[in-house]
Design a protein around this motif. Sequence first.
Motif, mmCIF file in Angstrom:
data_model
loop_
_atom_site.group_PDB
_atom_site.id
_atom_site.type_symbol
_atom_site.label_atom_id
_atom_site.label_comp_id
_atom_site.label_asym_id
_atom_site.label_seq_id
_atom_site.Cartn_x
_atom_site.Cartn_y
_atom_site.Cartn_z
ATOM 1 N N MET A 1 0.829 -1.195 0.000
ATOM 2 C CA MET A 1 0.000 0.000 0.000
ATOM 3 C C MET A 1 0.872 1.257 0.000
ATOM 4 O O MET A 1 0.642 2.163 -0.773
ATOM 5 N N ARG A 2 1.839 1.303 0.899
ATOM 6 C CA ARG A 2 2.732 2.459 0.986
ATOM 7 C C ARG A 2 3.561 2.610 -0.296
ATOM 8 O O ARG A 2 3.875 3.713 -0.705
ATOM 9 N N PHE A 3 3.901 1.486 -0.915
ATOM 10 C CA PHE A 3 4.659 1.521 -2.157
ATOM 11 C C PHE A 3 3.858 2.217 -3.256
ATOM 12 O O PHE A 3 4.392 3.051 -3.995
ATOM 13 N N PHE A 4 2.568 1.895 -3.354
ATOM 14 C CA PHE A 4 1.723 2.527 -4.370
ATOM 15 C C PHE A 4 1.564 4.023 -4.094
ATOM 16 O O PHE A 4 1.575 4.836 -5.019
ATOM 17 N N LEU A 5 1.426 4.391 -2.830
ATOM 18 C CA LEU A 5 1.346 5.808 -2.488
ATOM 19 C C LEU A 5 2.646 6.527 -2.829
ATOM 20 O O LEU A 5 2.630 7.664 -3.296
ATOM 21 N N ALA A 6 3.765 5.850 -2.601
ATOM 22 C CA ALA A 6 5.064 6.449 -2.929
ATOM 23 C C ALA A 6 5.205 6.665 -4.430
ATOM 24 O O ALA A 6 5.913 7.582 -4.860
ATOM 25 N N LEU A 7 4.546 5.879 -5.234
ATOM 26 C CA LEU A 7 4.557 6.080 -6.686
ATOM 27 C C LEU A 7 3.514 7.107 -7.132
ATOM 28 O O LEU A 7 3.769 7.918 -8.023
ATOM 29 N N LEU A 8 2.336 7.049 -6.513
ATOM 30 C CA LEU A 8 1.236 7.909 -6.944
ATOM 31 C C LEU A 8 1.437 9.381 -6.595
ATOM 32 O O LEU A 8 1.079 10.257 -7.391
ATOM 33 N N LEU A 9 1.986 9.662 -5.430
ATOM 34 C CA LEU A 9 2.097 11.056 -4.998
ATOM 35 C C LEU A 9 3.008 11.899 -5.895
ATOM 36 O O LEU A 9 2.605 12.980 -6.328
ATOM 37 N N PRO A 10 4.229 11.451 -6.198
ATOM 38 C CA PRO A 10 5.039 12.258 -7.125
ATOM 39 C C PRO A 10 4.421 12.339 -8.525
ATOM 40 O O PRO A 10 4.480 13.384 -9.178
ATOM 41 N N LEU A 11 3.815 11.240 -8.962
ATOM 42 C CA LEU A 11 3.181 11.230 -10.277
ATOM 43 C C LEU A 11 2.034 12.234 -10.339
ATOM 44 O O LEU A 11 1.916 12.998 -11.307
ATOM 45 N N SER A 12 1.193 12.265 -9.312
ATOM 46 C CA SER A 12 0.064 13.194 -9.321
ATOM 47 C C SER A 12 0.536 14.642 -9.217
ATOM 48 O O SER A 12 0.008 15.522 -9.907
ATOM 49 N N THR A 13 1.544 14.899 -8.401
ATOM 50 C CA THR A 13 2.057 16.262 -8.252
ATOM 51 C C THR A 13 2.682 16.754 -9.555
ATOM 52 O O THR A 13 2.402 17.866 -10.015
ATOM 53 N N PHE A 14 3.514 15.933 -10.146
ATOM 54 C CA PHE A 14 4.180 16.273 -11.397
ATOM 55 C C PHE A 14 3.157 16.459 -12.520
ATOM 56 O O PHE A 14 3.221 17.427 -13.284
ATOM 57 N N SER A 15 2.205 15.560 -12.618
ATOM 58 C CA SER A 15 1.177 15.644 -13.661
ATOM 59 C C SER A 15 0.307 16.882 -13.485
ATOM 60 O O SER A 15 -0.081 17.526 -14.463
ATOM 61 N N PHE A 16 -0.011 17.212 -12.241
ATOM 62 C CA PHE A 16 -0.832 18.397 -11.980
ATOM 63 C C PHE A 16 -0.099 19.666 -12.427
ATOM 64 O O PHE A 16 -0.695 20.535 -13.074
ATOM 65 N N ALA A 17 1.179 19.758 -12.098
ATOM 66 C CA ALA A 17 1.966 20.931 -12.505
ATOM 67 C C ALA A 17 2.018 21.048 -14.031
ATOM 68 O O ALA A 17 1.845 22.142 -14.584
#
Length: 144
Positions: A1-17
């Motif tokens: 679970m934490r592994f997926f969050l560690a992947l999703l958070l930078p991806l979502s932040t970068f994609s949003f920018a």
Amino acid sequence: MRFFLALLLPLSTFSFALGLTQPLMRFERLYFLEDRPTLIEMVQGLWLEGDAALAAIVGLFSIGFPAVKIILIHVVVLSGARTRSLALLSMVSKWSMLDVMLVALVLFAAKTSGLAAAAILPGLWFYATATLTTALAAALCTRN
């Protein structure tokens, strides 16, 4: 679970920018005029044309609430302050919507003069990726 969050958070932040700063669509008018607006430019254009209320609504729901949602997910994951942050995350999640941004695109297209042909550009894909990954990360946070 934490592994997926560690992947999703930078991806979502970068994609949003990138979704905010990259052109969302290409509007071609009369074969030689072309517009490639970003979401920030659309909100700014609405503001400068005197549609302050519409610019504020689109800016709040398409930029403000999604940004706060991403920040809150980071706070929940990094600090462990679950109860208060999760309650706030739940409240913000209800108000950050992709469809409001899509309505802004339609409004912007309608305001352009002349016959226009439109094509989707990478900014829209980045914004959609940010929306989906942020929603998935929020769901994973609330499950823990």
